[in-house]
Write an enzyme that holds these catalytic residues in place. Structure first.
Site, PDB file in Angstrom:
ATOM      1  N   HIS A 163       5.524   5.477   2.268  1.00 23.56           N
ATOM      2  CA  HIS A 163       4.918   5.969   3.501  1.00 23.56           C
ATOM      3  C   HIS A 163       6.004   6.586   4.398  1.00 23.56           C
ATOM      4  CE1 HIS A 163       1.526   2.822   2.997  1.00 23.56           C
ATOM      5  NE2 HIS A 163       0.956   4.008   2.924  1.00 23.56           N
ATOM      6  N   CYS A 250       3.552  -2.372   9.048  1.00 20.76           N
ATOM      7  CA  CYS A 250       2.311  -2.447   8.249  1.00 20.76           C
ATOM      8  C   CYS A 250       1.427  -3.608   8.654  1.00 20.76           C
ATOM      9  CB  CYS A 250       2.630  -2.625   6.769  1.00 20.76           C
ATOM     10  SG  CYS A 250       4.097  -1.810   6.214  1.00 20.76           S
TER      11      CYS A 250
HETATM   12  C1  CIR Z   1       0.537  -0.938  -0.624  1.00 26.19           C
HETATM   13  O1  CIR Z   1       1.190  -0.493  -1.585  1.00 26.19           O
HETATM   14  O2  CIR Z   1      -0.417  -0.337  -0.162  1.00 26.19           O
HETATM   15  C2  CIR Z   1       0.933  -2.270  -0.034  1.00 26.19           C
HETATM   16  N1  CIR Z   1       1.432  -3.110  -1.069  1.00 26.19           N
HETATM   17  C3  CIR Z   1       1.984  -2.068   1.034  1.00 26.19           C
HETATM   18  C4  CIR Z   1       1.498  -1.304   2.205  1.00 26.19           C
HETATM   19  C5  CIR Z   1       2.548  -1.100   3.233  1.00 26.19           C
HETATM   20  N2  CIR Z   1       2.016  -0.472   4.363  1.00 26.19           N
HETATM   21  C6  CIR Z   1       2.699   0.338   5.162  1.00 26.19           C
HETATM   22  O3  CIR Z   1       3.824   0.691   4.854  1.00 26.19           O
HETATM   23  N3  CIR Z   1       2.082   0.793   6.240  1.00 26.19           N
END
Ligand code: CIR
Length: 255
Positions: A163, A250
């Site tokens: 991201h 997140c």
């Molecule tokens: C994913 O791969 O979607 C989750 N394991 C981690 C999401 C992390 N979110 C973020 O960076 N906003």
């Protein structure tokens, strides 16, 4: 300044979350402890925290940031790009309806995809990362919605990171933390940049909450650099979320 935050308790299925980190599976009881400490840190920064119930159907649903993008005048409900995460946004929208009027809630629709981790706000401008999770159509819809509410949008192409905020953080004050592919990026040359060491790249994902910068515990060089820039730091351990490529931003929606 932020008044509210929304978080979601990790479900026991957290151990099945998406991961590219190669760090093993999260230890669930420890993840719960770290999540509780994260909530305490947010509260210590003066925000009222709404805690959503866990949903075992969605292993990654504690990463609420990806389900919505919030501003004063609008809440954008996303359409996550990861198959296993599609639908997480519905419960988040229900909670947001307590805080936003119906005409302030907008949606990203298929074939557009967008995840909140790809959005970084700097004042009235929202940077949107084009990534594996956020496609050009999602970014186009986002731009249209934000324009309607008086905000601007700038796109950033990602080539390596999950991201946008995996490698960037804006702790206000014209300062930008940069790691990996964003180090020296021409789009960000007007910021006072704090480069994060490649081995500490995970710690670029920090959040500013009402004058305090929450920084992942275990990265003393990052903490020292942020403090040297005159900012107050509060360290929070996120080791179990790191195993799923998740960081401090997140784990909450702040507004
Ligand atoms: C994913 O791969 O979607 C989750 N394991 C981690 C999401 C992390 N979110 C973020 O960076 N906003």
């Amino acid at each position: 300044m932020f008044t509210y935050a929304i978080v979601r308790t990790p479900a026991a299925t957290l151990t099945e979350g998406i991961s590219m980190a190669n760090l093993g599976k999260p230890i669930y009881p420890l993840a719960l402890e770290q999540h509780a400490a994260y909530i305490r840190a947010l509260r210590a920064c003066g925000v009222a925290v709404t805690v959503m119930e866990p949903d075992p159907a969605y292993p990654d649903s504690c990463f609420v940031e990806d389900a919505a993008v919030l501003a004063e005048r609008v809440a954008v409900i996303t359409n996550p790009g990861a198959e296993s995460r599609k639908g997480e946004e519905r419960a988040v929208e229900e909670v947001l309806r307590r805080f936003y009027a119906s005409d302030q809630i907008q949606h990203i629709h298929a074939p557009g995809t967008l995840e909140g981790g790809d959005i970084m706000r700097v004042g009235e401008c929202f940077y949107v990362g084009l990534s594996e999770r956020t496609n050009p159509e999602g970014a186009r819809q986002f731009r249209e919605i934000l324009r309607e509410y008086g905000y601007t949008v700038r796109e950033v192409q990602l080539n390596e990171m999950l991201h946008l905020k995996t490698g960037l953080a804006y702790p206000e004050n014209g300062i930008l933390l940069t790691a990996g592919e964003f180090a020296g990026h021409p789009l960000f040359r007007d910021f006072k940049t704090i480069p994060i060491d490649p081995l500490d790249a995970y710690s670029a994902n920090c959040i500013w909450v009402n004058g305090t910068v929450l920084v992942p515990a275990g990265y003393p060089a990052t903490t020292a650099r942020i403090e040297a820039a005159g900012l107050t730091v509060l360290e929070v351990d996120t080791s179990e979320f790191r195993k799923l490529d998740g960081g401090l931003s997140c784990l909450s929606l702040r507004f």
